[in-house]
Design an enzyme around this catalytic site. Structure first.
Site, PDB file in Angstrom:
ATOM      1  N   CYS A  12      -1.808   9.630   7.902  1.00 44.16           N
ATOM      2  CA  CYS A  12      -1.576   8.373   7.191  1.00 44.16           C
ATOM      3  C   CYS A  12      -0.085   8.022   7.191  1.00 44.16           C
ATOM      4  O   CYS A  12       0.669   8.434   8.085  1.00 44.16           O
ATOM      5  CB  CYS A  12      -2.150   8.431   5.769  1.00 44.16           C
ATOM      6  SG  CYS A  12      -2.362   6.803   5.010  1.00 44.16           S
ATOM      7  N   ASP A  23      -2.036  10.515  -3.293  1.00 46.81           N
ATOM      8  CA  ASP A  23      -2.252   9.375  -4.206  1.00 46.81           C
ATOM      9  C   ASP A  23      -2.402   9.855  -5.631  1.00 46.81           C
ATOM     10  O   ASP A  23      -2.061   9.155  -6.576  1.00 46.81           O
ATOM     11  CB  ASP A  23      -3.474   8.581  -3.760  1.00 46.81           C
ATOM     12  CG  ASP A  23      -3.143   7.820  -2.497  1.00 46.81           C
ATOM     13  OD1 ASP A  23      -3.211   8.422  -1.412  1.00 46.81           O
ATOM     14  OD2 ASP A  23      -2.739   6.651  -2.615  1.00 46.81           O
ATOM     15  N   ARG A  62      -6.797  -0.899  -7.225  1.00 47.85           N
ATOM     16  CA  ARG A  62      -7.120   0.306  -6.443  1.00 47.85           C
ATOM     17  C   ARG A  62      -7.188   1.482  -7.413  1.00 47.85           C
ATOM     18  O   ARG A  62      -6.213   1.758  -8.121  1.00 47.85           O
ATOM     19  CB  ARG A  62      -6.079   0.539  -5.346  1.00 47.85           C
ATOM     20  CG  ARG A  62      -6.040  -0.613  -4.333  1.00 47.85           C
ATOM     21  CD  ARG A  62      -5.322  -0.230  -3.067  1.00 47.85           C
ATOM     22  NE  ARG A  62      -6.087   0.686  -2.244  1.00 47.85           N
ATOM     23  CZ  ARG A  62      -5.575   1.352  -1.213  1.00 47.85           C
ATOM     24  NH1 ARG A  62      -4.300   1.231  -0.915  1.00 47.85           N
ATOM     25  NH2 ARG A  62      -6.329   2.147  -0.493  1.00 47.85           N
ATOM     26  N   ARG A  93       0.843  -1.201   0.000  1.00 48.71           N
ATOM     27  CA  ARG A  93       0.000   0.000   0.000  1.00 48.71           C
ATOM     28  C   ARG A  93       0.879   1.252   0.000  1.00 48.71           C
ATOM     29  O   ARG A  93       2.087   1.171   0.195  1.00 48.71           O
ATOM     30  CB  ARG A  93      -0.967  -0.014   1.186  1.00 48.71           C
ATOM     31  CG  ARG A  93      -0.316  -0.340   2.536  1.00 48.71           C
ATOM     32  CD  ARG A  93      -0.993   0.353   3.655  1.00 48.71           C
ATOM     33  NE  ARG A  93      -0.887   1.784   3.502  1.00 48.71           N
ATOM     34  CZ  ARG A  93       0.214   2.491   3.770  1.00 48.71           C
ATOM     35  NH1 ARG A  93       1.304   1.910   4.228  1.00 48.71           N
ATOM     36  NH2 ARG A  93       0.244   3.794   3.563  1.00 48.71           N
TER      37      ARG A  93
END
Ligand SMILES: O=C(COP(=O)(O)O)[C@H](O)[C@H](O)COP(=O)(O)O
Length: 320
Positions: free
Chosen positions: A134, A203, A69, A26
């Site tokens: 995060c 992202d 994803r 990830r």
């Protein structure tokens, strides 16, 4: 879109796709690295007897990887990069070319992160306190760069529900010698007055300079703006989303409700609908700077860099 015939993909590609899907692998940069290596694995495993069959297999692998994803554009960008340099008149030449292209991509990814870290480090002063959200390897590269420059830093690390990626950040920062305080997400505003910089990853970055990052980033940015705390996004150019140049929006991944609440507890409280968006969009007006390996940019100017890097008509990897 070119319709490639359905093909079986190599076992290693299915395994990597599964690991990305379940978030064993990830974070946007790590996903990009894994995707490029998966294409090399597909090339290695291929028993195709013609160049066109070989390329069809590669396209099928790209599709399987891209379907995992949807928000981290680093994934299709990585595949696009590897495909771009694939050349050869025979299966063996093509195979070698995919391996080389994937290796080169992964090396460039490492170099870019290191270079970005040196730019980000320059923003941080000795004694500064940061707040993180995060787990972003691009953010950690900035902190590492600052620590290498001899700066001493403290960090408020947001837990980042529902998957608590803040724990990974806390561990990594502690290992670098940063003084870490872990907080629940909803405590962020309370501590922003003590913070010199909010540092987040991305992202995807849209052409208008919007930052798409882990859910909660936009609320943090609005609070930081309200408190006058600078918010900086560390994002290699692999995070620039070429589709947004032509009007496409970035898809926000919705994940399973089991990440938020277990079925038994849900049933005890009357089985409410549960929504679990993994990412959100922070408009450029809440972001002070985007730090890339090419330097620091005001978010609104990122479109110029995108045009330079991608041109005007991006296409999906399997269309190449
Ligand atoms: O939002 C996340 C990870 O989300 P998830 O845990 O859902 O993948 C990170 O901030 C970005 O991916 C950037 O990471 P990096 O800087 O390492 O590319």
């Amino acid at each position: 879109m070119t319709d490639a015939p359905e093909r079986e993909v190599a076992e290693e590609v299915s395994r990597i796709a599964e690991d990305i899907d379940t978030m064993e692998i990830r974070g946007a940069a790590t996903i990009a690295d894994a995707a490029a290596r998966a294409l090399a694995a597909q090339a290695d495993a291929s028993e195709a007897e013609s160049p066109s069959a070989f390329l069809d297999e590669l396209r099928a692998a790209a599709r399987v990887l891209c379907d995992t994803r949807p928000t981290a554009v680093s994934l299709p960008n990585a595949l696009r990069y590897v495909f771009r340099d694939v050349r050869g008149a025979t299966v063996e030449e093509l195979r070698e070319s995919v391996r080389e292209s994937a290796d080169e991509f992964c090396e460039r990814l490492d170099t870019a992160q290191h270079d970005l870290g040196r730019v980000g480090a320059n923003r941080l002063r000795d004694g500064d306190t940061i707040m993180t959200h995060c787990h972003s390897t691009d953010v950690l590269a900035c902190v590492e760069g600052a620590v290498e420059q001899g700066k001493s830093l403290s960090a408020y690390v947001k837990e980042t529900r529902p998957r608590n990626q803040g724990h990974i950040t806390a561990e990594a920062l502690s290992e670098m010698g940063v003084d870490v305080t872990l907080i629940v997400d909803s405590a962020a505003r309370r501590y922003l007055n003590d913070v010199d910089h909010v540092l987040v990853g991305a992202d995807s970055i849209a052409a208008d300079g919007s930052v798409i990052n882990k859910i909660g980033t936009s609320g943090l940015a609005v609070n930081a703006r309200d408190r006058g705390t600078p918010i900086v996004c560390a994002a290699q150019t692999i995070k620039l989303h070429p589709g947004t140049l032509t009007g496409h929006t970035v898809e926000i991944e919705m994940r399973d409700e089991s990440e938020v609440i277990d079925p038994e507890t849900a049933s005890e409280i009357g089985d409410p609908e549960v929504l679990n968006p993994a990412f959100d969009v922070t408009p450029p007006r809440y972001v002070d700077a985007i730090i890339t390996e090419r330097g620091q940019f005001p978010p609104e100017s990122i479109v110029t860099l995108m045009r330079e890097l991608f041109g005007e008509s991006p296409i999906q990897p399997w269309e190449l």
